[in-house]
Write an enzyme that holds these catalytic residues in place. Structure first.
Site, PDB file in Angstrom:
ATOM      1  CG  ASN A 126      37.816  49.860  50.827  1.00 24.75           C
ATOM      2  OD1 ASN A 126      37.289  48.757  50.688  1.00 24.75           O
ATOM      3  ND2 ASN A 126      38.924  50.210  50.185  1.00 24.75           N
ATOM      4  CD  GLU A 127      41.708  47.511  50.516  1.00 27.34           C
ATOM      5  OE1 GLU A 127      42.597  48.284  50.130  1.00 27.34           O
ATOM      6  OE2 GLU A 127      41.378  46.492  49.905  1.00 27.34           O
ATOM      7  CG  ASN A 172      38.166  44.850  50.341  1.00 28.43           C
ATOM      8  OD1 ASN A 172      36.964  44.574  50.345  1.00 28.43           O
ATOM      9  ND2 ASN A 172      38.600  46.089  50.475  1.00 28.43           N
ATOM     10  CE1 TYR A 227      46.840  43.804  43.101  1.00 28.92           C
ATOM     11  CE2 TYR A 227      44.745  43.615  44.240  1.00 28.92           C
ATOM     12  CZ  TYR A 227      45.540  44.230  43.294  1.00 28.92           C
ATOM     13  OH  TYR A 227      45.039  45.260  42.543  1.00 28.92           O
ATOM     14  CD1 TRP A 250      38.327  45.656  42.151  1.00 32.68           C
ATOM     15  CD2 TRP A 250      36.743  46.487  43.511  1.00 32.68           C
ATOM     16  NE1 TRP A 250      38.473  47.011  42.174  1.00 32.68           N
ATOM     17  CE2 TRP A 250      37.514  47.547  43.009  1.00 32.68           C
ATOM     18  CE3 TRP A 250      35.679  46.763  44.374  1.00 32.68           C
ATOM     19  CZ2 TRP A 250      37.265  48.878  43.354  1.00 32.68           C
ATOM     20  CZ3 TRP A 250      35.440  48.092  44.714  1.00 32.68           C
ATOM     21  CH2 TRP A 250      36.235  49.121  44.210  1.00 32.68           C
ATOM     22  CE  LYS A 304      42.474  43.683  40.702  1.00 28.73           C
ATOM     23  NZ  LYS A 304      43.061  45.031  40.500  1.00 28.73           N
TER      24      LYS A 304
HETATM   25  C1  GCB Z   1      41.047  46.948  46.890  1.00 28.96           C
HETATM   26  C2  GCB Z   1      40.439  48.289  46.990  1.00 28.96           C
HETATM   27  C3  GCB Z   1      39.934  48.806  45.664  1.00 28.96           C
HETATM   28  C4  GCB Z   1      40.946  48.492  44.577  1.00 28.96           C
HETATM   29  C5  GCB Z   1      41.112  46.994  44.490  1.00 28.96           C
HETATM   30  C6  GCB Z   1      42.147  46.605  43.444  1.00 28.96           C
HETATM   31  O1  GCB Z   1      41.155  46.225  47.839  1.00 28.96           O
HETATM   32  O2  GCB Z   1      39.452  48.373  47.957  1.00 28.96           O
HETATM   33  O3  GCB Z   1      39.710  50.176  45.761  1.00 28.96           O
HETATM   34  O4  GCB Z   1      40.584  49.031  43.350  1.00 28.96           O
HETATM   35  O5  GCB Z   1      41.539  46.508  45.725  1.00 28.96           O
HETATM   36  O6  GCB Z   1      41.781  46.402  42.302  1.00 28.96           O
HETATM   37  O7  GCB Z   1      43.319  46.541  43.781  1.00 28.96           O
END
Ligand code: GCB
Length: 741
Positions: free
Chosen positions: A476-477, A528, A534, A613, A634
């Site tokens: 992930n990322e 993502n 963001y 998310w 979130k």
């Molecule tokens: C993401 C991550 C996750 C974070 C989320 C966020 O991209 O993969 O772990 O919690 O963003 O809420 O910023």
């Protein structure tokens, strides 16, 4: 990890007779199948181990939904599984000598705890980025009966975050590095008849070789899943293959007429003599009717571990078909010694779901040859005031909420989750993306690569038999599109393929070029993307997705994360896009964010999956935003699972068929304006609004959203009622709120 004993043997025998319903041929003449429920060592009685005995797997009702059971065959199983939950002593910090049986844990600072346990239940959820990360010691005594003699005894830890050192009677059994996977140690040589002392040092301090190095969630320390004492016959299904069940089930060539069944059975001869293992793998349908029986033999020298491949066929298979029909067969693997066919048997029950699937760059996902929209949520495992130390009731509650919303899929982020939750997904028919905790930063250190590989192997082998899991997430990322990150992801994608060619690997990308190297390694690409949180605004998502699809036309794309924060206590209408790191996250903004996203997502079938998310608010001790420090807000449901935010009902209106209606902004109280806009979500086509008993109007809406602008409110308390109707005009759902002004 404990080391594999002996060399590998591989031989294959097959009995493709799918119609077998009788007694396996290796049972002695005259040994009849025992009727269900009349024999065996089942029940949850206390044992000499002072723990909670798990029921004999032979007596556990089928997961297939109709409560059928596999017929009992032959003498009772020689395997027992006892949970060590009560009776632990715990010390938060470093201690010298705590592994020694003579150590006095009655001293100041030691406390009684039950496992699952974490020492961070409070401080990792309250913000400040200051929760205690370091050592903790656990000690537990039990009395071992003499009857275990001649058997092998294993200690199994379902997870310990993140580095665990295990000692029995002062003797070190080994160390496990990695906070989410299960591990076992063979405790036989260190075990004594009578009193035994298990001591475990768990440490959640950051270590450079164990991912995750950093992430947006709290790393709760401790023995946060169950500890088991597993006793097996000397000749047993291998418990040392990365803590897997030792049996791997697979199907191929699935059609309406038949499915080929492949079983790989690993056997360890833990005795001092050579043995021939007789293996039987029987498959019962959900009614308990035997539909296949595969048998074979495997000769093993003393101390040797080997593997037997068995192939067979299941006629007219009933497919595992997601939420529509999550049909499960029940597989019983049984092992006896050819020398002593009436002696100790080892028995293990595993689920089997027969299905096939594909993912296409243009048409998206198909299950069993039919398109299936994979929409759902990401799920973290923590809970308010408990962290990761949760049990079955909490897993059940999470699952019920996910199902109520109408999800068809779930991404179990960002790490291996409890086997119990994967079981629930099997039973409920949710398609699962399971993943390892390779989050954000990585290093080029070979030890880091090795641990990432280990955690992926553990995830795959331990979870292999869950039909719900279709995708293995390799990361992930990773933040930098550099040589070490690409090398690591390339290696992990290859490893996933070699461990399990029957599933697809996937990756959640962000934070460097969408068309760069990082999202190219896994079989599938997911992103993502947080337009409207963001970056940019939420209306940009659709164009971004189309441009990516055009730029990578052969890539199979999904949206692995999208979401916006929301407080239950903060309101604004109409909502403005808030500062993401600010302390004002109005609930109404999350709703419009998701309305816009879902409108864009539902019209893009090339996306094979869409994962919000997050399903639940979760702890991230570094955060300080919204209405609670230490919280990522979130979630569509509050951290305590007690309150569903409005956006939950938006998805329910789109995804769920049972009629309901929901008035939004119900917590927006008191109201300050004379007129308000009233918005309602429903999966019914018509809704009637009444305020203080007077009809406002009836609306029809194909979009699941009903809006009444500028509705006047009286001073004082206002009673608001909405009745929703089906296409024939029958009133079938109602919701009420009262708002004061
Ligand atoms: C993401 C991550 C996750 C974070 C989320 C966020 O991209 O993969 O772990 O919690 O963003 O809420 O910023």
């Amino acid at each position: 990890m404990a080391v594999l004993a002996g060399a590998w043997l591989a031989c294959t025998s097959s009995k493709p007779d799918g119609s077998a319903t009788g007694v396996p041929s290796f049972l002695a003449p005259g040994v009849e199948p025992t009727p269900t429920g009349t024999a065996g060592s089942g029940g949850s009685t206390a044992t000499g181990s002072g723990g909670e005995m798990l029921p004999n797997p032979m007596l556990v009702p089928s997961g297939g939904g109709s409560g059928g059971t596999t017929p009992l065959l032959g003498p009772p199983s020689g395997r027992s599984d006892t949970l060590l939950r009560e009776g632990w002593r715990f010390f938060a910090g470093e201690v010298t000598g705590a592994e020694q049986p003579g150590y006095d844990d009655g001293q100041l600072g030691w406390q009684d705890v039950t496992v699952p346990h974490t020492w961070n239940a409070q401080d990792a959820q309250d913000g400040g980025s200051n929760y205690r990360r370091g050592a903790g010691w656990y000690r537990r005594h039990w009395s071992e009966p003499a009857s275990t003699a001649g058997r092998r005894v294993y200690l199994q830890f379902d997870a310990a975050n993140s580095v665990a050192d295990v000692y029995l009677n002062g003797r070190r059994l080994g160390q496990h590095r990695g906070g989410y996977s299960a591990f076992r140690f063979d405790a036989t040589a260190a075990l004594r008849e009578g009193d035994n002392l298990l001591a475990v040092r768990v440490d959640n301090a950051a270590v450079p070789d164990v991912p995750p190095l950093s992430a947006d969630f709290s790393f709760f320390g401790g023995l946060y899943r169950d500890v088991h004492l597993v006793v097996v016959p000397a000749l047993h299904l291998d418990l040392e293959d990365a803590a897997s069940p030792g049996v791997y089930l697979n199907t191929s060539e699935v059609s309406a007429a038949s499915a080929e069944l492949h079983a790989r059975v690993r056997v360890r001869n833990g005795s001092a003599e050579s043995e021939t293992a007789r293996v039987a793998v029987s498959v019962a349908d959900a009614d308990g009717v035997l539909v296949a029986n595969l048998e074979g033999e495997l000769p093993l020298a003393a101390g040797q571990t080997g593997e037997l491949g068995l192939d067979g066929e299941i006629a007219e298979p009933h497919l595992w078909n997601g939420r529509l029909d999550p049909y499960l067969y029940r597989v019983t693997a049984q092992l006896t010694s050819a020398r002593d066919p009436l002696g100790d048997r080892d028995v293990l029950v595993q689920p089997l779901g027969i299905r096939f699937f594909s993912v296409d760059a243009n048409s998206g996902f198909s299950l069993n040859g039919r398109p299936l929209d994979l929409h759902g949520v990401n799920r973290h495992q923590d809970r308010i005031n408990r962290g990761w130390a949760i049990g079955e009731a909490e897993h059940d509650e999470d699952m019920a909420l996910i199902v109520e919303m109408g999800a068809s899929a779930v991404r179990l982020a960002h790490y291996q989750q409890a086997q119990y939750f994967y079981d629930l997904c099997d039973r409920e028919g949710l398609v699962v993306w399971a993943e390892i905790p390779l989050v954000d930063a990585i290093t080029a250190d070979p030890a880091f690569t090795e641990n990432s590989r280990q955690q992926l192997i553990e995830l795959i082998r331990q979870s292999y038999n869950h039909p719900s899991i279709l995708f293995w997430g390799i990361g992930n990322e990773q933040r930098t599109d550099d040589a070490p990150s690409n090398a690591l992801l390339g290696e992990l994608a290859a490893l996933a393929r070699s461990e399990d060619a029957s599933r697809l690997s996937t990756y959640a990308h962000c934070c460097s070029s969408d068309t760069g190297g990082l999202p190219q390694h896994a079989d599938l690409s997911a992103y993502n993307e947080y337009f409207g949180w963001y970056t940019g605004n939420y209306d940009q998502f659709g164009a971004w997705a189309d441009a990516l699809h055009a730029a990578r036309p052969t890539a199979r794309l999904a949206l692995s994360e999208y979401g916006a924060g929301a407080s239950l206590n903060q309101h604004q209408d109409p909502p403005q896009q808030p500062a993401t790191d600010g302390t004002f996250h109005p609930e109404e903004y999350q709703s419009v964010f998701h309305e816009a996203h879902w409108a864009a997502l539902e019209t893009r079938p090339y996306l094979w999956g869409k994962f919000i998310w997050n399903m639940f608010d979760f702890a991230s001790d570094t955060r300080n935003e919204g209405d609670a420090p230490g919280r990522n807000d979130k979630g569509l449901v509050s951290y305590d699972r007690k309150t569903k935010k409005d956006a939950f009902f938006w998805y329910k209106a789109n995804w769920f068929s049972e009629p309901f209606v929901h008035i939004t902004s119900r917590r927006f109280e008191p109201r300050t304006t004379a007129n308000i806009d009233i918005k309602v979500y429903s999966n019914l086509p018509r809704a009637i609004l009444r305020v203080n008993g007077s009809l406002v109007s009836e609306l029809e809406s194909p979009t699941h959203i009903f809006r009444w602008p500028g509705v006047p409110l009286l001073q004082g308390v206002n009673q608001v009622e909405v009745v929703a109707r089906d296409a024939n005009g029958a009133a079938i759902a109602m919701d009420r709120v009262s708002w004061s002004r």
